[in-house]
Write a protein that holds these residues in place. Structure first.
Motif, mmCIF file in Angstrom:
data_model
loop_
_atom_site.group_PDB
_atom_site.id
_atom_site.type_symbol
_atom_site.label_atom_id
_atom_site.label_comp_id
_atom_site.label_asym_id
_atom_site.label_seq_id
_atom_site.Cartn_x
_atom_site.Cartn_y
_atom_site.Cartn_z
ATOM 1 N N VAL A 1 0.842 -1.194 0.000
ATOM 2 C CA VAL A 1 0.000 0.000 0.000
ATOM 3 C C VAL A 1 0.881 1.251 0.000
ATOM 4 O O VAL A 1 1.691 1.445 0.911
ATOM 5 C CB VAL A 1 -0.923 0.027 1.231
ATOM 6 C CG1 VAL A 1 -1.851 1.245 1.170
ATOM 7 C CG2 VAL A 1 -1.732 -1.258 1.338
ATOM 8 N N ALA B 1 -0.248 5.214 7.562
ATOM 9 C CA ALA B 1 0.780 4.212 7.290
ATOM 10 C C ALA B 1 1.148 3.456 8.560
ATOM 11 O O ALA B 1 1.343 2.232 8.546
ATOM 12 C CB ALA B 1 2.014 4.874 6.680
ATOM 13 N N GLU C 1 0.761 -0.465 9.143
ATOM 14 C CA GLU C 1 1.936 -1.233 9.553
ATOM 15 C C GLU C 1 1.631 -2.075 10.784
ATOM 16 O O GLU C 1 2.002 -3.250 10.864
ATOM 17 C CB GLU C 1 3.090 -0.279 9.872
ATOM 18 C CG GLU C 1 4.214 -0.307 8.890
ATOM 19 C CD GLU C 1 5.377 0.562 9.361
ATOM 20 O OE1 GLU C 1 6.247 0.795 8.534
ATOM 21 O OE2 GLU C 1 5.406 0.995 10.530
ATOM 22 N N ARG D 1 0.535 -4.772 7.475
ATOM 23 C CA ARG D 1 0.586 -4.469 6.050
ATOM 24 C C ARG D 1 1.935 -3.877 5.658
ATOM 25 O O ARG D 1 2.604 -3.208 6.460
ATOM 26 C CB ARG D 1 -0.533 -3.472 5.692
ATOM 27 C CG ARG D 1 -1.941 -3.973 5.990
ATOM 28 C CD ARG D 1 -2.280 -5.216 5.190
ATOM 29 N NE ARG D 1 -2.173 -4.996 3.763
ATOM 30 C CZ ARG D 1 -3.181 -4.556 2.998
ATOM 31 N NH1 ARG D 1 -4.368 -4.310 3.531
ATOM 32 N NH2 ARG D 1 -3.004 -4.406 1.685
ATOM 33 N N VAL E 1 3.798 -1.081 3.664
ATOM 34 C CA VAL E 1 3.395 0.260 3.237
ATOM 35 C C VAL E 1 4.580 1.065 2.749
ATOM 36 O O VAL E 1 5.739 0.809 3.117
ATOM 37 C CB VAL E 1 2.703 1.041 4.389
ATOM 38 C CG1 VAL E 1 1.446 0.330 4.852
ATOM 39 C CG2 VAL E 1 3.651 1.260 5.551
#
Length: 462
Positions: free
Chosen positions: A419, A433, A437, A441, A443
């Motif tokens: 992402v 973000a 995180e 995820r 990022v």
């Protein structure tokens, strides 16, 4: 500061919330309008000026901050003026349309009913020795706009917008063109119906530019309602505290957390907020911490995102940074903290594997990564965390839109893959973000101005 004759008006700015409070004085006594909760700033100003606070006024029951009016009146012995129609749980000086309060022989204020932002909103005309010199307009007539009209519920928005239009006309009819306008909202506050313009204004200037004065009622109402966007979730708690009367401010330092306690709180999914700049955060931070730098509107976004009453731990580079965050958050009624810690991430990490870094990029990097392989991972998802209005105006082609305030609750809506997240400047993107995180995820933070996206070669849509 502005001065007219023997009357002096000092501005007490709270830029993090987009609000202003005021102290008006004749050199001996003073009236304070719409004070924030941390009244020590007001008391210090009065002390520097050598004046006695004799009157404290509220233009309305505030929705975007906890008022310090009751406490300031208690500490100074001043009268506390609040609209008579507002139901509050404390003693006050009940004010009606047309009521005039003499602060001294040469300093008076006259209440002017200006419904619109709320039903019982009052503006206050400041009358000096030679006549009216200005008006404290609260959430009524702002610089180039007006206060929003949906805070009491969408069912009242149109009715209050019509009131707002009539109130703006009433204000300018009551004052000469050269009189000053001193609004509380409109400097970045979400209480503003649209973006305010300018740092100062007179009645005459507003007649030329303010939609409430240049448009007919129907067109003004339509424009106002069309422009309303979401407002911070914490607003739901402010009116309750302000009608009940906020307790005195408590800025004692939170309990200190060591590395082990921080690890436990992060493992339990608690809010651990890193107050450093997003640049410092990207270089190194505790895994699971949320980036909310004090160099941006931390209090608004954290107050909007956090579950009310959830345990909150503050991480700062210094005790002074933590204390500043405490003061900011106390203004919206968050003044109980689970813990706090200070130092570099390397000092606060229980083990080195708890440290993370966030890749950063600009829109030029995004354009390049969309065309082919680069050193940065391919953008499987471009996530736009700006507001609904910003997204509708223009956005990256194919971007997924989830406003920052919804990110913690809508993580499942973000498609799988890497992402790349952006906002208008980088601040909100850093917060998003860090939340992504923390959810595991991958990022990339786009730390860049959105206005540079198109010129950087990013395909745009509207």
């Amino acid at each position: 500061m502005s001065a007219t004759g023997d009357t002096r008006v000092e501005v007490i700015e709270t830029s993090s919330l987009g609000d202003r409070s005021y102290l008006a004085t004749d050199g001996e006594v003073a009236v304070v309008v719409d004070p924030q909760r941390d009244v020590d700033r007001v008391l210090a100003l009065a002390g520097r000026l050598g004046v006695r606070i004799a009157l404290v006024l509220e233009t309305h029951v505030h929705n975007d901050y906890v008022s310090g009016g009751l406490e300031l009146a208690r500490l100074t012995g001043a009268d506390y003026g609040v609209a008579a129609a507002d139901e509050v749980a404390f003693e006050r000086l009940p004010l009606h349309d047309g009521d005039e309060v003499a602060v001294s022989d040469g300093l008076r204020v006259r209440a002017l009913a200006t419904p619109g932002h709320t039903f019982h909103h009052l503006s206050y005309v400041l009358v000096g020795a030679t006549g009216p010199v200005g008006v404290f307009t609260g959430g009524s007539l702002l610089f180039g706009t007006t206060g929003r009209t949906d805070l009491l519920g969408e069912q009242h928005s149109e009715d209050l917008a019509r009131h707002q239009h009539a109130s703006a006309a009433r204000i300018v009819e009551a004052l000469p063109d050269g009189a000053q306008i001193w609004p509380t909202h409109g400097f970045g506050s979400f209480c503003s119906a649209s973006q305010a313009s300018g740092d100062s204004a007179t009645v005459g200037e507003q007649k030329e530019i303010n939609p409430a004065l240049t448009l007919g009622e129907g067109e003004f109402v339509e424009q106002t309602l069309r422009g309303l966007d979401a407002y911070p979730a914490y607003y739901a708690h402010m009116g309750v505290q302000n009608t009940a009367g906020a307790p005195p401010l408590d800025l004692r330092a939170p309990a200190r957390a060591d590395a082990g306690e921080l690890a436990r709180r992060l493992d339990h999914g608690e809010w651990v907020v890193d107050l450093r700049s997003r640049t410092a955060f990207a270089v190194s931070h505790l895994a699971g911490a949320v980036s909310m730098g004090l160099d941006g509107p931390m209090v608004t976004w954290l107050g909007w995102m956090i579950d009310w009453g959830a345990p909150l731990t503050l991480l700062g580079e210094s005790r002074e940074q933590v204390a500043e965050a405490q003061r900011e958050l106390a203004r919206i009624g968050i003044d109980r903290f689970a813990a706090a810690a200070t130092g570099a991430p390397e000092e606060l990490a229980e083990h080195p594997e708890r440290l993370r870094a966030t890749p950063t990029a600009d829109f030029g990097d995004l354009a390049a990564a969309q065309r082919g392989p680069t050193e940065l991972p391919h953008p499987d998802v471009v996530l736009d965390v700006r507001t609904n209005g910003e997204y509708r105006e223009s956005h990256v082609e194919g971007a997924v839109h989830v406003p920052l305030y919804d990110v913690p609750r809508r993580l499942a809506e973000v498609p799988s893959g890497v992402v790349w997240v952006h906002c208008g400047s980088g601040y909100r993107a850093a917060a998003a973000a860090s939340v992504l995180e923390g959810a595991g995820r991958d990022v990339v933070l786009i730390d860049d101005l959105f206005g540079s996206a198109a010129e950087s070669g990013v395909a745009m849509a509207s």
